[in-house]
Design a protein around this motif. Structure first.
Motif, PDB file in Angstrom:
ATOM      1  N   TYR A  80      30.756  34.733  40.702  1.00  0.00           N
ATOM      2  CA  TYR A  80      30.275  35.777  41.605  1.00  0.00           C
ATOM      3  C   TYR A  80      28.849  36.229  41.294  1.00  0.00           C
ATOM      4  O   TYR A  80      28.241  36.962  42.068  1.00  0.00           O
ATOM      5  N   GLY A  81      28.304  35.801  40.128  1.00  0.00           N
ATOM      6  CA  GLY A  81      27.016  36.306  39.693  1.00  0.00           C
ATOM      7  C   GLY A  81      25.831  35.627  40.324  1.00  0.00           C
ATOM      8  O   GLY A  81      24.947  35.121  39.623  1.00  0.00           O
ATOM      9  N   THR A  82      25.763  35.620  41.640  1.00  0.00           N
ATOM     10  CA  THR A  82      24.628  35.029  42.346  1.00  0.00           C
ATOM     11  C   THR A  82      23.588  36.104  42.657  1.00  0.00           C
ATOM     12  O   THR A  82      23.887  37.299  42.678  1.00  0.00           O
ATOM     13  N   VAL A  83      22.379  35.656  42.921  1.00  0.00           N
ATOM     14  CA  VAL A  83      21.308  36.584  43.243  1.00  0.00           C
ATOM     15  C   VAL A  83      21.646  37.399  44.485  1.00  0.00           C
ATOM     16  O   VAL A  83      21.457  38.624  44.528  1.00  0.00           O
ATOM     17  N   ASP A  84      22.162  36.726  45.515  1.00  0.00           N
ATOM     18  CA  ASP A  84      22.509  37.431  46.755  1.00  0.00           C
ATOM     19  C   ASP A  84      23.557  38.511  46.510  1.00  0.00           C
ATOM     20  O   ASP A  84      23.468  39.617  47.054  1.00  0.00           O
ATOM     21  N   GLN A 118      23.051  42.485  47.213  1.00  0.00           N
ATOM     22  CA  GLN A 118      23.875  43.189  48.195  1.00  0.00           C
ATOM     23  C   GLN A 118      24.660  44.329  47.564  1.00  0.00           C
ATOM     24  O   GLN A 118      24.770  45.416  48.127  1.00  0.00           O
ATOM     25  N   LEU A 119      25.190  44.100  46.374  1.00  0.00           N
ATOM     26  CA  LEU A 119      25.978  45.151  45.725  1.00  0.00           C
ATOM     27  C   LEU A 119      25.088  46.278  45.223  1.00  0.00           C
ATOM     28  O   LEU A 119      25.501  47.443  45.186  1.00  0.00           O
ATOM     29  N   GLN A 120      23.841  45.937  44.857  1.00  0.00           N
ATOM     30  CA  GLN A 120      22.901  46.977  44.464  1.00  0.00           C
ATOM     31  C   GLN A 120      22.567  47.872  45.650  1.00  0.00           C
ATOM     32  O   GLN A 120      22.464  49.095  45.524  1.00  0.00           O
ATOM     33  N   LYS A 121      22.411  47.274  46.835  1.00  0.00           N
ATOM     34  CA  LYS A 121      22.159  48.050  48.050  1.00  0.00           C
ATOM     35  C   LYS A 121      23.318  48.991  48.360  1.00  0.00           C
ATOM     36  O   LYS A 121      23.123  50.081  48.904  1.00  0.00           O
ATOM     37  N   ARG A 122      24.532  48.572  47.992  1.00  0.00           N
ATOM     38  CA  ARG A 122      25.717  49.395  48.251  1.00  0.00           C
ATOM     39  C   ARG A 122      25.934  50.452  47.166  1.00  0.00           C
ATOM     40  O   ARG A 122      26.862  51.233  47.245  1.00  0.00           O
ATOM     41  N   GLY A 123      25.065  50.452  46.146  1.00  0.00           N
ATOM     42  CA  GLY A 123      25.179  51.431  45.091  1.00  0.00           C
ATOM     43  C   GLY A 123      26.332  51.182  44.138  1.00  0.00           C
ATOM     44  O   GLY A 123      26.842  52.117  43.506  1.00  0.00           O
ATOM     45  N   LEU A 124      26.735  49.917  43.991  1.00  0.00           N
ATOM     46  CA  LEU A 124      27.877  49.585  43.141  1.00  0.00           C
ATOM     47  C   LEU A 124      27.411  49.137  41.759  1.00  0.00           C
ATOM     48  O   LEU A 124      26.393  48.456  41.618  1.00  0.00           O
ATOM     49  N   ASN A 125      28.163  49.531  40.746  1.00  0.00           N
ATOM     50  CA  ASN A 125      27.936  49.023  39.399  1.00  0.00           C
ATOM     51  C   ASN A 125      28.540  47.634  39.300  1.00  0.00           C
ATOM     52  O   ASN A 125      29.650  47.399  39.791  1.00  0.00           O
ATOM     53  N   THR A 126      27.841  46.690  38.676  1.00  0.00           N
ATOM     54  CA  THR A 126      28.335  45.316  38.595  1.00  0.00           C
ATOM     55  C   THR A 126      28.435  44.858  37.153  1.00  0.00           C
ATOM     56  O   THR A 126      27.551  45.139  36.342  1.00  0.00           O
ATOM     57  N   HIS A 127      29.508  44.178  36.851  1.00  0.00           N
ATOM     58  CA  HIS A 127      29.690  43.532  35.557  1.00  0.00           C
ATOM     59  C   HIS A 127      30.050  42.076  35.853  1.00  0.00           C
ATOM     60  O   HIS A 127      31.225  41.709  35.912  1.00  0.00           O
ATOM     61  N   MET A 128      29.027  41.249  36.093  1.00  0.00           N
ATOM     62  CA  MET A 128      29.237  39.856  36.466  1.00  0.00           C
ATOM     63  C   MET A 128      28.265  38.983  35.690  1.00  0.00           C
ATOM     64  O   MET A 128      27.078  39.317  35.562  1.00  0.00           O
ATOM     65  N   ASP A 129      28.756  37.875  35.189  1.00  0.00           N
ATOM     66  CA  ASP A 129      27.905  36.908  34.497  1.00  0.00           C
ATOM     67  C   ASP A 129      26.911  36.329  35.502  1.00  0.00           C
ATOM     68  O   ASP A 129      27.274  36.004  36.632  1.00  0.00           O
ATOM     69  N   HIS A 130      25.641  36.207  35.086  1.00  0.00           N
ATOM     70  CA  HIS A 130      24.628  35.676  36.007  1.00  0.00           C
ATOM     71  C   HIS A 130      24.808  34.191  36.270  1.00  0.00           C
ATOM     72  O   HIS A 130      24.179  33.625  37.158  1.00  0.00           O
ATOM     73  N   GLY A 131      25.683  33.516  35.508  1.00  0.00           N
ATOM     74  CA  GLY A 131      26.056  32.146  35.826  1.00  0.00           C
ATOM     75  C   GLY A 131      25.191  31.076  35.211  1.00  0.00           C
ATOM     76  O   GLY A 131      25.675  30.195  34.534  1.00  0.00           O
ATOM     77  N   ASN A 132      23.892  31.117  35.423  1.00  0.00           N
ATOM     78  CA  ASN A 132      23.010  30.078  34.871  1.00  0.00           C
ATOM     79  C   ASN A 132      21.607  30.651  34.683  1.00  0.00           C
ATOM     80  O   ASN A 132      21.261  31.701  35.235  1.00  0.00           O
TER      81      ASN A 132
END
Length: 306
Positions: A274-278, A282-296
């Motif tokens: 789930y750790g894609t740039v998009d 999008q989740l930052q625009k929604r004001g959500l805190n995220t804990h996701m691996d950036h993947g690569n």
């Protein structure tokens, strides 16, 4: 015509009372105490005719479906075979020792008759009951996806050129898919265009690449879900073709979660899928805190630039 099962004691039961034969701490006793399955009759009543042969009671059908998942029974045929051997199953269903067990086909027929909308109502109803019982916080979820093997053998898969596969799909009527059209998914790219399962043409032939898998391409679907952080209740879910990437489903799952629990989400936890740039944007625009691996490393660099 919708049938209603009238539970009654057998005249000749050889002195056997199933209620006395099912132990007091059997999980099915607790389930029967807190869940009233009879609500399903009102939900599906209009889907049955007024005349003709009586169906199996919808309450029993829903209980049968419940047992399939509760004990992870591998098939509907297997469930019907073991019901006569399980006194607790007979008791839970309201059957006696001499009652006829329905044919396994009643479940597939009921699913076709009831349709997707009815089962979505069942799911939302269950989530709301968990919210009312204080089992769902709603503010933090964990998202993930699972690859599910289709009920089709590897021998059913044929290999050919893309043009021939496309023609076979047309002949098999895959345009009217059992699932939502893959064209609705953002950034969708179909995989293995040269492979098709003749048993289940709707299931793309994909490889399960996660650790512990056999690495063989098989007909598969994918189940995406959100799990609430408080007590592990699944609050949102969807099933897609097996080649739909998990990151594509993140926002739809979040939207479904908020709609089902009636509360705004604050935190999302997910793996590197789930750790894609998009998704971060999008989740930052929604004001959500995220804990996701950036993947690569590429994703990490792109994130640092935004």
């Amino acid at each position: 015509m919708m049938g209603v099962h009238i539970e009654q004691k057998s005249l000749f039961a050889y002195g056997i009372n199933l209620d006395n034969r099912v132990r007091r701490d059997n999980p099915l006793r607790r389930i029967a105490e807190v869940i009233d399955f009879s609500f399903v009759r009102d939900e599906v009543r209009e889907l049955y005719g007024r005349k003709g042969n009586e169906s199996v009671d919808p309450e029993i059908i829903l209980k049968l479906m419940f047992l399939l998942f509760l004990d992870n029974v591998k098939s509907e045929r297997e469930l019907m075979r073991i019901i006569p051997e399980r006194l607790d199953y007979l008791w839970f269903l309201g059957y006696g020792l001499d009652d006829d067990i329905p044919n396994h086909s009643v479940l597939s027929k009921a699913r076709n008759r009831w349709g997707r909308d009815v089962f979505e109502k069942f799911f939302v109803r269950s989530v709301l009951q968990c919210v009312e019982a204080g089992l769902v916080g709603g503010e933090k979820i964990h998202v993930d996806g699972s690859v599910i093997a289709a009920d089709a053998s590897q021998a059913s898969v044929v290999r050919a050129g893309p043009e021939l596969i496309a023609e076979l799909k047309r002949l098999y009527g895959v345009e009217e898919q059992k699932l939502e059209s893959a064209r609705e998914y953002k950034y969708y790219k179909r995989k293995n265009k040269c492979m098709l399962s003749l048993t289940d043409p709707d299931a793309p032939v994909v490889r399960h690449s996660k650790q512990g898998s056999d690495g063989v391409s098989r007909p598969r679907y994918k189940q995406h879900r959100a799990v609430d952080d408080d007590y592990g209740v699944i609050t949102a879910q969807t099933t897609t073709p097996g080649d739909i990437e998990e990151n594509i489903q993140l926002e739809p799952i979040i939207d479904q979660h908020e709609a089902n629990v009636g509360r705004p989400l604050k935190t999302v936890v997910g793996d590197k899928q789930y750790g894609t740039v998009d998704n971060y944007r999008q989740l930052q625009k929604r004001g959500l805190n995220t804990h996701m691996d950036h993947g690569n490393p590429g994703n990490k660099k792109a994130l640092e630039m935004t």
